[in-house]
Design a protein around this motif. Sequence first.
Motif, mmCIF file in Angstrom:
data_model
loop_
_atom_site.group_PDB
_atom_site.id
_atom_site.type_symbol
_atom_site.label_atom_id
_atom_site.label_comp_id
_atom_site.label_asym_id
_atom_site.label_seq_id
_atom_site.Cartn_x
_atom_site.Cartn_y
_atom_site.Cartn_z
ATOM 1 N N ASN A 398 12.003 5.313 -9.417
ATOM 2 C CA ASN A 398 10.800 6.050 -8.736
ATOM 3 C C ASN A 398 10.107 5.084 -7.566
ATOM 4 O OD1 ASN A 398 8.211 7.401 -8.103
ATOM 5 N ND2 ASN A 398 8.146 8.243 -9.776
ATOM 6 N N ARG A 399 10.213 5.531 -6.343
ATOM 7 C CA ARG A 399 9.788 4.641 -5.320
ATOM 8 C C ARG A 399 8.448 5.291 -4.565
ATOM 9 N NH1 ARG A 399 14.523 6.067 -5.022
ATOM 10 N NH2 ARG A 399 14.395 6.861 -3.051
ATOM 11 N N GLU A 400 7.887 6.280 -5.382
ATOM 12 C CA GLU A 400 6.856 7.015 -4.639
ATOM 13 C C GLU A 400 5.715 6.108 -4.303
ATOM 14 O OE1 GLU A 400 5.877 10.191 -7.481
ATOM 15 O OE2 GLU A 400 6.599 11.755 -5.954
ATOM 16 N N LYS A 401 5.391 5.268 -4.857
ATOM 17 C CA LYS A 401 4.195 4.431 -4.339
ATOM 18 C C LYS A 401 4.635 3.173 -3.450
ATOM 19 C CE LYS A 401 1.306 7.122 -6.157
ATOM 20 N NZ LYS A 401 0.376 8.000 -5.602
ATOM 21 N N GLU A 402 5.872 3.116 -3.051
ATOM 22 C CA GLU A 402 6.133 2.016 -2.307
ATOM 23 C C GLU A 402 6.818 2.249 -1.059
ATOM 24 O OE1 GLU A 402 8.582 -0.908 -4.893
ATOM 25 O OE2 GLU A 402 8.280 0.690 -6.297
ATOM 26 N N VAL A 403 6.831 1.435 -0.164
ATOM 27 C CA VAL A 403 7.636 1.598 1.121
ATOM 28 C C VAL A 403 8.270 -0.029 1.414
ATOM 29 C CG1 VAL A 403 7.269 1.467 3.658
ATOM 30 C CG2 VAL A 403 5.939 2.884 2.243
ATOM 31 N N LEU A 404 9.429 -0.124 1.887
ATOM 32 C CA LEU A 404 10.206 -1.360 2.132
ATOM 33 C C LEU A 404 10.097 -1.696 3.674
ATOM 34 C CD1 LEU A 404 12.101 -3.627 1.234
ATOM 35 C CD2 LEU A 404 14.166 -2.063 1.813
ATOM 36 N N PHE A 405 9.653 -2.904 4.027
ATOM 37 C CA PHE A 405 9.444 -3.297 5.368
ATOM 38 C C PHE A 405 10.742 -4.365 5.540
ATOM 39 C CE2 PHE A 405 5.253 -1.769 4.390
ATOM 40 C CZ PHE A 405 4.983 -1.171 5.539
ATOM 41 N N MET A 406 11.181 -4.229 6.716
ATOM 42 C CA MET A 406 12.064 -5.258 7.317
ATOM 43 C C MET A 406 12.008 -5.293 8.551
ATOM 44 S SD MET A 406 15.716 -3.804 5.608
ATOM 45 C CE MET A 406 16.142 -3.997 3.894
ATOM 46 N N ASP A 407 12.204 -6.903 9.111
ATOM 47 C CA ASP A 407 11.951 -7.343 10.387
ATOM 48 C C ASP A 407 13.330 -8.098 10.675
ATOM 49 O OD1 ASP A 407 11.127 -8.548 12.806
ATOM 50 O OD2 ASP A 407 9.168 -9.189 11.798
ATOM 51 N N LEU A 408 13.788 -7.354 11.858
ATOM 52 C CA LEU A 408 15.050 -7.901 12.228
ATOM 53 C C LEU A 408 15.081 -8.458 13.895
ATOM 54 C CD1 LEU A 408 17.445 -4.645 11.353
ATOM 55 C CD2 LEU A 408 16.762 -6.676 9.928
ATOM 56 N N ILE A 449 12.392 -11.400 0.519
ATOM 57 C CA ILE A 449 12.708 -12.483 1.569
ATOM 58 C C ILE A 449 11.729 -12.705 2.532
ATOM 59 C CG2 ILE A 449 14.702 -13.799 2.654
ATOM 60 C CD1 ILE A 449 16.722 -11.845 1.172
ATOM 61 N N PRO A 450 11.205 -13.970 2.693
ATOM 62 C CA PRO A 450 10.369 -14.363 3.744
ATOM 63 C C PRO A 450 10.829 -14.134 5.240
ATOM 64 C CG PRO A 450 10.169 -16.115 2.285
ATOM 65 C CD PRO A 450 11.493 -15.117 1.694
ATOM 66 N N GLU A 451 10.547 -13.607 6.210
ATOM 67 C CA GLU A 451 10.732 -13.188 7.517
ATOM 68 C C GLU A 451 11.828 -12.349 7.569
ATOM 69 O OE1 GLU A 451 11.688 -16.744 9.749
ATOM 70 O OE2 GLU A 451 9.949 -17.898 8.621
ATOM 71 N N PHE A 452 12.048 -11.677 6.534
ATOM 72 C CA PHE A 452 13.058 -10.442 6.627
ATOM 73 C C PHE A 452 12.806 -9.233 5.770
ATOM 74 C CE2 PHE A 452 17.039 -8.884 4.196
ATOM 75 C CZ PHE A 452 17.263 -7.719 4.988
ATOM 76 N N CYS A 453 12.384 -9.082 4.548
ATOM 77 C CA CYS A 453 12.004 -7.845 3.850
ATOM 78 C C CYS A 453 10.881 -8.127 2.545
ATOM 79 C CB CYS A 453 13.219 -7.453 3.265
ATOM 80 S SG CYS A 453 13.927 -8.403 1.840
ATOM 81 N N GLN A 454 10.363 -7.051 2.631
ATOM 82 C CA GLN A 454 9.049 -7.166 1.498
ATOM 83 C C GLN A 454 8.725 -5.670 0.954
ATOM 84 O OE1 GLN A 454 7.199 -10.024 0.764
ATOM 85 N NE2 GLN A 454 5.917 -8.658 -0.687
ATOM 86 N N SER A 455 8.847 -5.606 -0.375
ATOM 87 C CA SER A 455 8.534 -4.315 -0.705
ATOM 88 C C SER A 455 7.004 -4.266 -1.206
ATOM 89 C CB SER A 455 9.045 -3.923 -2.359
ATOM 90 O OG SER A 455 8.907 -2.833 -2.955
ATOM 91 N N VAL A 456 6.465 -2.998 -0.425
ATOM 92 C CA VAL A 456 4.928 -3.061 -0.603
ATOM 93 C C VAL A 456 4.143 -1.773 -1.197
ATOM 94 C CG1 VAL A 456 2.565 -2.988 0.855
ATOM 95 C CG2 VAL A 456 4.791 -4.338 1.818
ATOM 96 N N ASP A 457 3.521 -1.886 -2.102
ATOM 97 C CA ASP A 457 3.041 -0.721 -3.048
ATOM 98 C C ASP A 457 1.771 -0.054 -2.380
ATOM 99 O OD1 ASP A 457 0.433 -2.286 -3.463
ATOM 100 O OD2 ASP A 457 1.206 -2.854 -5.383
#
Length: 521
Positions: A398-408, A449-457
Amino acid sequence: MAKKKVETTKSIEETLWQSCDKLRGSVDPSEYKHVVLGLIFLKFASDKFEERKAELIAEGKEKYVEMKDFYNMKNVFFLEEISRWTYISKNAKQNDLALKIDTALHTIEKNNPALKGALPDNYFSRLGLDRTKLASLVDKINEINTLEDEEQDIIGRVYEYFLRKFAIKEGKGKGEFYTPKTIVNLMAELIEPYKGIIYDPACGSGGMFVQSIKFIESHQGSKKEVSIYGQESSPTTYKLAKMNLAIRGISANLGEKHADTFSNDQHKDLKADFIMANPPFNQKDWRGENELIDDPRWKGYDVPPKSNANYGWILNMVSKLSENGVAGFILANGALSGGSEEYKIRKKLIENNLIEAVVIIPRDTFYTTDISVTLWIINRNKKERTATINDQAKNYRNREKEVLFMDLRRWGSEYEKKFVQLTEEDISKVAVHYHNWQQKDWETTYKNIPEFCQSVDFDTLKENDFSLVPSKYIEFVDADSSIDFDTEMKRIQTDFKELLKEEKQSQDQLINAFKTLGYEL
């Protein structure tokens, strides 16, 4: 990640492009591309026709070689003699060559309903191309053996290569008919369009569909398990798309005609399993002041502002998604934050648990803009469930309350001296992290991973006023790297305008002071 320079050897596509481009002369690329691509299609259709004709003769069915049904049953376009490449090539030195080519294309379209509205209409005669140059172009395209290696998709590769080169030639403000292939590949690897309905509301030359089919086939799937729907507003780009798909043998419903998606939706009742799109960035005046106010596509949300169509595109796609539908699309970074009406829509999208991932794409990836852009993933079903994809069970958490951010932004390899493209390794790494984050055992397979991805609630998104700017959430080793450059540039430009305004006011005050003292200025 440092950018790498890729060394490549000259391919058949590049060799043919260099030969054809020398013949272009004074014709604008936006026009010339229809000449070249129309001829490439004509050569391909003729080769397929001759191949089928030879099959019929070998089977002892020579009396059927001029019967349309015996070609259509094998998905081959029937060509009258005046539409065959042998006829065009034989008459290449005639003064009426342009007329003969126009007639050939018109006749093919007339005899094959699937090509209705697909082929260049009177381009060759209207452009007034030099007969000698046109004959040389025919000779060059005659060198392509479109059936030489079906596994290598020679004709598809040539068509794709020419589309990309024409997009580069047309430059900024034009070339919106083409999305770089590596971006489409990334999108396909993330949303995994294996089977079902695929939709693109701004399909350009059909690149999303072509790469979707290639994705399916590369994962041992079948293109028979997908249905393709699209729409395109430009009449000439609509033709490019229909030709592009016809060359690949891809069936698609692009609507009865070219039409604007907002004012004349060709697929009003469509519910798609997958949406892939690269709509026009920051489109202004896309609706009238009092138009589309009660459009059902905005139901449950505020009406998107007429000053910018970004959220109009988003809500159009949200309204088209099926119960488990997933959308991947490209937007300018400005859609990530700000805007009063846009803020309300963005907040509602997050509260409705629709936004799954936000990926910042490297600068200089697109031929029409040098700004950094964003890939959004919207998912109708982020709940815990099991799904079968390519005969493999996937257990989603269940990922309803999360967003994955990535920086390329620091990823990719340089090519064409001034552009950047993601490598296969780049795409694979992003896809692995994204899919690991989706799974039930994500805590053992995924990590921020710093400077790459973060899962945010959700609470963190709320604390940041529902901004979707990745640099607000992704950890950076160097604090200065956390700056969102596009936002910062806008701030600097605003400050600069204010300084100019203040300078102007100071000058006006000084002039008025001198005038008060009786000086004439």
